[in-house]
Design a protein around this motif. Sequence first.
Motif, short mmCIF file in Angstrom:
data_model
loop_
_atom_site.label_atom_id
_atom_site.label_comp_id
_atom_site.label_asym_id
_atom_site.label_seq_id
_atom_site.Cartn_x
_atom_site.Cartn_y
_atom_site.Cartn_z
N LEU A 294 35.60 36.58 64.40
CA LEU A 294 35.96 35.83 65.61
C LEU A 294 35.06 34.62 65.82
O LEU A 294 35.46 33.66 66.49
CB LEU A 294 35.90 36.75 66.83
N GLU A 295 33.86 34.65 65.23
CA GLU A 295 32.95 33.50 65.37
C GLU A 295 33.55 32.23 64.77
O GLU A 295 33.23 31.13 65.20
CB GLU A 295 31.61 33.80 64.67
N ASN A 296 34.41 32.39 63.79
CA ASN A 296 35.00 31.24 63.09
C ASN A 296 36.38 30.86 63.60
O ASN A 296 37.05 30.02 63.01
CB ASN A 296 35.08 31.55 61.59
N LYS A 297 36.80 31.49 64.71
CA LYS A 297 38.13 31.19 65.25
C LYS A 297 37.99 30.49 66.60
O LYS A 297 37.17 30.87 67.42
CB LYS A 297 38.94 32.48 65.41
N ASP A 298 38.80 29.47 66.81
CA ASP A 298 38.77 28.73 68.07
C ASP A 298 39.23 29.61 69.23
O ASP A 298 40.14 30.44 69.08
CB ASP A 298 39.69 27.51 67.98
N ASN A 299 38.59 29.42 70.38
CA ASN A 299 38.96 30.11 71.62
C ASN A 299 38.88 31.63 71.49
O ASN A 299 39.70 32.36 72.06
CB ASN A 299 40.37 29.71 72.07
N CYS A 300 37.91 32.10 70.71
CA CYS A 300 37.70 33.54 70.53
C CYS A 300 36.23 33.85 70.75
O CYS A 300 35.35 33.06 70.41
CB CYS A 300 38.11 33.99 69.14
N LYS A 301 35.96 35.01 71.30
CA LYS A 301 34.56 35.41 71.49
C LYS A 301 34.45 36.92 71.54
O LYS A 301 35.42 37.64 71.80
CB LYS A 301 33.99 34.80 72.76
N THR A 302 33.23 37.39 71.28
CA THR A 302 32.90 38.81 71.36
C THR A 302 31.94 39.03 72.52
O THR A 302 31.00 38.26 72.71
CB THR A 302 32.25 39.29 70.06
N ILE A 303 32.17 40.09 73.27
CA ILE A 303 31.25 40.49 74.34
C ILE A 303 30.62 41.82 73.93
O ILE A 303 31.27 42.87 74.00
CB ILE A 303 31.97 40.62 75.69
N PRO A 304 29.36 41.80 73.46
CA PRO A 304 28.69 43.05 73.08
C PRO A 304 28.34 43.86 74.33
O PRO A 304 27.88 43.31 75.33
CB PRO A 304 27.42 42.58 72.37
N VAL A 305 28.58 45.16 74.28
CA VAL A 305 28.24 46.05 75.39
C VAL A 305 27.53 47.28 74.84
O VAL A 305 27.59 47.57 73.64
CB VAL A 305 29.49 46.47 76.18
N LYS A 306 26.87 48.01 75.73
CA LYS A 306 26.17 49.23 75.34
C LYS A 306 26.89 50.49 75.81
O LYS A 306 26.62 51.59 75.31
CB LYS A 306 24.74 49.22 75.87
N ASN A 307 27.78 50.34 76.79
CA ASN A 307 28.48 51.48 77.35
C ASN A 307 29.67 51.00 78.19
O ASN A 307 29.84 49.80 78.39
CB ASN A 307 27.54 52.34 78.20
N TRP A 308 30.47 51.95 78.68
CA TRP A 308 31.66 51.57 79.44
C TRP A 308 31.30 50.91 80.76
O TRP A 308 32.06 50.08 81.28
CB TRP A 308 32.56 52.78 79.66
N GLU A 309 30.13 51.26 81.32
CA GLU A 309 29.72 50.62 82.58
C GLU A 309 29.54 49.12 82.41
O GLU A 309 29.95 48.33 83.27
CB GLU A 309 28.42 51.26 83.10
N GLU A 310 28.94 48.72 81.28
CA GLU A 310 28.79 47.29 81.00
C GLU A 310 30.15 46.63 80.78
O GLU A 310 30.38 45.50 81.21
CB GLU A 310 27.90 47.07 79.77
N THR A 311 31.05 47.34 80.11
CA THR A 311 32.41 46.81 79.92
C THR A 311 33.07 46.55 81.26
O THR A 311 33.67 45.48 81.48
CB THR A 311 33.26 47.81 79.10
N LYS A 312 32.96 47.48 82.18
CA LYS A 312 33.57 47.34 83.50
C LYS A 312 32.99 46.13 84.24
O LYS A 312 33.71 45.33 84.85
CB LYS A 312 33.37 48.60 84.33
N LYS A 313 31.67 45.97 84.17
CA LYS A 313 31.03 44.84 84.84
C LYS A 313 31.51 43.51 84.26
O LYS A 313 31.76 42.55 85.01
CB LYS A 313 29.49 44.94 84.70
N GLU A 314 31.63 43.44 82.93
CA GLU A 314 32.11 42.21 82.29
C GLU A 314 33.55 41.91 82.68
O GLU A 314 33.93 40.76 82.89
CB GLU A 314 31.97 42.31 80.78
N LEU A 315 34.38 42.94 82.76
CA LEU A 315 35.77 42.74 83.15
C LEU A 315 35.88 42.29 84.59
O LEU A 315 36.74 41.48 84.94
CB LEU A 315 36.57 44.02 82.92
N GLU A 316 35.01 42.81 85.43
CA GLU A 316 35.00 42.38 86.84
C GLU A 316 34.64 40.91 86.96
O GLU A 316 35.15 40.19 87.82
CB GLU A 316 34.06 43.26 87.65
N LYS A 317 33.73 40.44 86.09
CA LYS A 317 33.37 39.01 86.09
C LYS A 317 34.58 38.17 85.70
O LYS A 317 34.81 37.09 86.26
CB LYS A 317 32.24 38.77 85.09
N LEU A 318 35.35 38.66 84.74
CA LEU A 318 36.53 37.91 84.28
C LEU A 318 37.60 37.87 85.34
O LEU A 318 38.39 36.92 85.40
CB LEU A 318 37.07 38.53 82.98
#
Length: 234
Positions: free
Chosen positions: A210-234
């Motif tokens: 994904l690093e080499n693709k336009d308009n793509c990104k990775t969000i590294p997380v450590k657990n589902w709680e971090e995933t939820k927080k990132e989704l809430e930001k979005l």
Amino acid sequence: MKYNYIFDIDGTLTPSRQRIDKKFETFFINFIEFNNVWLITGSDYPKTVEQVGEEICEKVKAVHNCAGNNIWENGKEVYELEWKISKDIKSWLNYKLEKSQFPMRSGKHIEERPGLVNFSVVGRNATFGERKLYVEYDKKSGERITIAREFNKIFEDSNTVAQVAGETGLDIMPKGADKRQILNYVESPIIFFGDKTEPGGNDYPLAAALENKDNCKTIPVKNWEETKKELEKL
């Protein structure tokens, strides 16, 4: 810009090999209603249903199991890669199992799945307590990453690769038959959530692609709680 979302499961949507949190399940189902979502995991489909439930599995665009070597849509299997490890590889894995200094063995140490093999010293039958003990052992010893590196050096010419997966295992598969192959089905723009995105982890090939693709990104997380927080930001 409307993104396509790809999610790992173990350590990203759920605790490793455990059921999704009930409140987060409701939150995530609502997220699926308004977004294009795919799941990618090293586990097989029955285990995925155990972890996130039938509703999520059938609401997402597709579930790419076994690192994408087995695909399910609306609860129906649509693709399976037929592949088996060689006797030499299986013998070597049993040798590493015998030589490990970790004292516990629970059984089901080499689990063959569609297009992928999972190897675990403690075993897939381990209790939660046994898994926790192995996680602590692995953090101190670095056993899994060492085994993966040795495997990839010894079997470099076998067209097979090993990656650290989940909390206690390794995923072994044909080279290229890893999580990045989901990109054959999902178009940019993409946001990918994963917990093993560092080199050697089973989320890394997709994150690197994904690093080499336009308009793509990775969000590294450590657990589902971090995933939820990132989704809430979005």
